[in-house]
Write a protein that holds these residues in place. Structure first.
Motif, short mmCIF file in Angstrom:
data_model
loop_
_atom_site.label_atom_id
_atom_site.label_comp_id
_atom_site.label_asym_id
_atom_site.label_seq_id
_atom_site.Cartn_x
_atom_site.Cartn_y
_atom_site.Cartn_z
N GLN A 140 94.07 59.88 26.34
CA GLN A 140 93.63 58.89 25.35
C GLN A 140 93.86 59.39 23.93
N ARG A 157 93.01 56.44 10.52
CA ARG A 157 92.59 56.58 11.92
C ARG A 157 93.68 56.14 12.89
N SER A 158 94.63 55.31 12.40
CA SER A 158 95.69 54.86 13.30
C SER A 158 96.64 56.01 13.63
N PHE A 169 91.64 61.69 19.12
CA PHE A 169 90.37 62.43 19.20
C PHE A 169 89.89 62.52 20.64
N PRO A 203 86.57 63.53 22.28
CA PRO A 203 85.19 63.93 21.98
C PRO A 203 84.70 65.01 22.93
N LYS A 239 83.07 65.29 12.99
CA LYS A 239 82.58 63.91 12.92
C LYS A 239 82.75 63.33 11.51
N THR A 287 86.43 55.70 16.53
CA THR A 287 87.45 56.47 15.81
C THR A 287 88.81 55.80 15.88
N LYS A 288 88.87 54.64 16.48
CA LYS A 288 90.12 53.88 16.51
C LYS A 288 90.25 53.09 15.20
N PRO A 289 91.47 52.65 14.86
CA PRO A 289 91.64 51.96 13.58
C PRO A 289 91.10 50.53 13.59
N LEU A 304 82.85 59.38 11.76
CA LEU A 304 81.72 59.07 12.65
C LEU A 304 80.40 59.39 11.97
N GLN A 342 81.90 56.88 20.44
CA GLN A 342 82.74 57.73 19.57
C GLN A 342 84.23 57.50 19.75
N LEU A 369 86.31 62.42 10.94
CA LEU A 369 86.73 61.23 11.69
C LEU A 369 86.01 59.96 11.23
N ARG A 392 84.13 49.12 11.95
CA ARG A 392 82.94 49.09 12.82
C ARG A 392 82.37 47.67 12.94
N HIS A 403 92.26 51.41 24.81
CA HIS A 403 92.35 52.22 23.60
C HIS A 403 93.69 51.97 22.88
N ARG A 416 75.69 53.88 9.67
CA ARG A 416 74.95 54.96 10.32
C ARG A 416 75.89 56.00 10.93
N ASP A 417 75.36 57.20 11.15
CA ASP A 417 76.13 58.24 11.84
C ASP A 417 76.15 57.93 13.32
N LEU A 418 77.28 58.21 13.94
CA LEU A 418 77.39 57.93 15.38
C LEU A 418 77.53 59.24 16.16
#
Lengths: 308, 276
Positions: A150, A78-79, A83, A85, A52, B100-102, A57, B96, A55, B105, A103, B274-276
């Protein structure tokens, strides 16, 4: 020394504390590009938290983390990342094709590219017959499959797969192995978080054992480069002189009842040893490097009293 | 770009989960009920030979009551539909795969916000427009300043939406819902204290009401909306149960806009950190 740009993942002293509880203590790790890397450790060892943080997160309490040469969580990096999950929860009111389209658009992929890519990915994960169903009708295994599709949508350079086979039948597991192999062949780096040590052993080039939020050991699973292996050779006509002659490679050779056992500092010298024995007149029937299984090593590290 | 993708997803989710259609069906049922009531009222006007001025005032009062009901529905719709979108997705882990996509947030959050604003705008426009259409065709009465009234109810909804988002960026769905509704309840009671304080000429009660409106300006926006929409006579004679005794000022409307902006900024900041 590996340059930072050659690394898919680089962490230094990564630490994460949740409300006073240390989840990741001090994660220092280098994962070169193109490697299939396994994260192993018991429950609560900090594997998922580490992923996490890589990534973006979760935010580290301290330490550094880079993926593909950019700071972890960086939008540009990130592009190039895929991932899957652990709990693969997606918008279940979408169909698989709609989910991939959503996505794909978040990745900034064009409509034309998505029109090509989505059917081929659905085909790859065996979901073409279910393309018009909504995800809420999907089984756990089917959700895992769409999650995998995905994660591959953007041809990522770095792919994080968190427990990618937990809901899959043996066919599905084979599919995941084949997909990981195909991704490695095209040069992608794959980070695999799995409890299934057998899967990890087959799939990964290298693993890191994590305990209490720290890397306790990294271990290559490449048989050629494996270190400190015991070798067992089934052979006849092995003389005492031949055994003495093995001293140039090993000091622990023993021959007993048609079995010659010794340990080597590296498997790389094994073919040379076999050539020596054969040329000296030994009849060799079997050469078996005795690698310590991942499970044995895992239990040694984390202790047999702890669950995974 | 991420904002529009997420806004479209939010809209689509509401449609797929039948939220949008159910809200519209309930809205239509409300309008039919209101129309039926007004129909019988109009028939009685004719039978009793009531004066046109009195007829008009009764119709106006019914219109204001219906708009008050629309306002309450809009408040509930705003909180109930939006409260789960952030905290629910964070709790389930659905966020999530998206986060995590470009896409930054803040764009994910703003996209959801824009999606809800779009849906609530359509809902409020249909309901306010519908109520006014019913009174126009049945009693030849419409809100005095329809657009201002609509915009104020809309703004009340957007303030509550932003506050709900801010809570949801910190807390679970249930806690966020309780907090948002509780805060509106506080404003609601504060509004009535202010009204009663004005009737009984108790300045300190009025001050309590104003402070409640500072804590949450949603109800003040409704009272300003009611002032804008109800009949000039009701406003002048100060006989309506809605708002005319102590009308929230324009600075209060600007304060509400600032409040909304700050709530949204808090939501974005918290969600981004924040953490997700």
């Amino acid at each position: 020394m590996t340059r930072s740009s050659d690394l898919a993942i680089r962490t230094r002293g990564l630490r994460k504390v949740f409300s006073g509880k240390v989840a990741v203590r001090n994660l220092t790790l280098d994962v070169p590009r193109g490697e299939v890397f396994g994260f192993l450790g018991p429950n609560g060892a900090g594997k998922s938290t580490s992923v996490k943080m890589l990534l973006g997160l979760a935010f580290p309490t301290s330490g550094e983390a880079e993926i593909l040469g950019r700071p972890a969580g960086d939008v540009k990096a990130r592009s190039k990342v895929g991932f899957l999950p652990e709990h693969f929860r997606f918008y279940d009111w979408l169909t698989p094709a709609e989910l991939l389209k959503l996505h794909g658009r978040l990745y900034g992929m064009s409509q034309g590219l998505l029109r090509e890519r989505i059917p081929s990915l659905l085909d790859l994960v065996g979901l073409t017959p279910h393309r018009d169903k909504r995800l809420q009708e999907f089984s756990k295994g089917m959700l895992q499959r769409i999650g995998l599709a995905q994660a591959l949508l953007n041809n990522p350079e770095l792919i994080f797969l968190d427990e990618p086979t937990s809901g899959l039948d043996p066919f599905g597991r084979r599919m995941v192995r084949d997909i990981i192999k195909a991704q490695r062949d095209r040069g992608a780096t794959v980070v695999l978080n799995s409890h299934l040590l057998g899967e990890v052993e087959i799939t990964c080039d290298r693993v890191a054992f994590i305990k209490d939020g720290e890397v306790v050991e990294t271990r290559t699973l490449d048989i050629e480069a494996a270190e400190q292996n015991t070798v067992l050779i089934r052979a006849c006509n092995v003389t005492a002189e031949m055994v003495k002659g093995l001293a140039q490679w090993t000091s622990s050779a023993r021959y007993d009842g048609g079995r010659l056992a010794f340990s080597l500092s590296s498997n790389a010298v094994l073919p040379e040893v076999v050539r020596y024995l054969a040329s000296a007149g030994a009849d060799i029937y079997e050469v078996a490097p005795q690698r310590l299984s991942l499970e044995e090593r895992f239990l040694q590290i984390v202790g047999s009293d702890r669950g995974m | 770009m991420g904002i529009w993708i997420m806004a479209a997803v939010t809209f689509r989710e509401a449609a797929r989960k039948k939220m949008l259609w159910m809200a519209l069906a309930a809205g239509c049922a409300f309008l039919i009920l209101f129309g039926t009531g007004l129909h019988f009222q109009a028939k009685d006007f004719a039978r009793h030979g009531m004066s046109p001025i009195l007829r008009r005032e009764i119709s106006f009062t019914m219109l204001t009551m219906a708009l008050y009901a629309v306002d309450l529905l809009a408040v509930l719709m705003t909180i109930l539909t939006s409260v789960d979108t952030l905290s629910g997705e964070i709790a389930s882990g659905t966020i999530q795969a998206v986060a995590t996509k470009p896409v930054p947030r803040w764009q994910v959050l703003m996209g959801k916000w824009v999606g809800f604003v779009g849906m609530l705008t359509a809902y409020i426009a249909i309901m306010v427009g519908g109520v006014n259409a019913v009174t126009y065709f049945m009693a030849n009465v419409t809100a005095r300043h329809l657009l201002s009234g609509f915009l104020l109810i809309w703004m009340e909804s957007v303030v509550l939406l932003s506050v709900t988002f801010a809570f949801a960026a910190y807390f679970s769905t249930l806690t966020s819902g309780i907090l948002a509704l509780g805060l509106h309840g506080l404003a609601f009671i504060g509004g009535w204290i202010e009204q009663l304080g004005a009737i009984t000429q108790t300045p300190r009660a009025v001050t309590v009401g104003v402070i409640a409106s500072m804590v949450m300006p949603s109800e003040a926006l409704w009272r300003r909306a009611a002032f804008e929409m109800q009949s000039p006579l009701a406003n002048a004679m100060r006989v309506s149960p809605f708002s005319t005794l102590s009308v929230p000022s324009m600075p209060m409307v600007f304060y509400a806009a600032l409040y909304m902006t700050i709530a949204l900024a808090i939501a974005v900041r918290r969600f981004s950190q924040r953490d997700l």
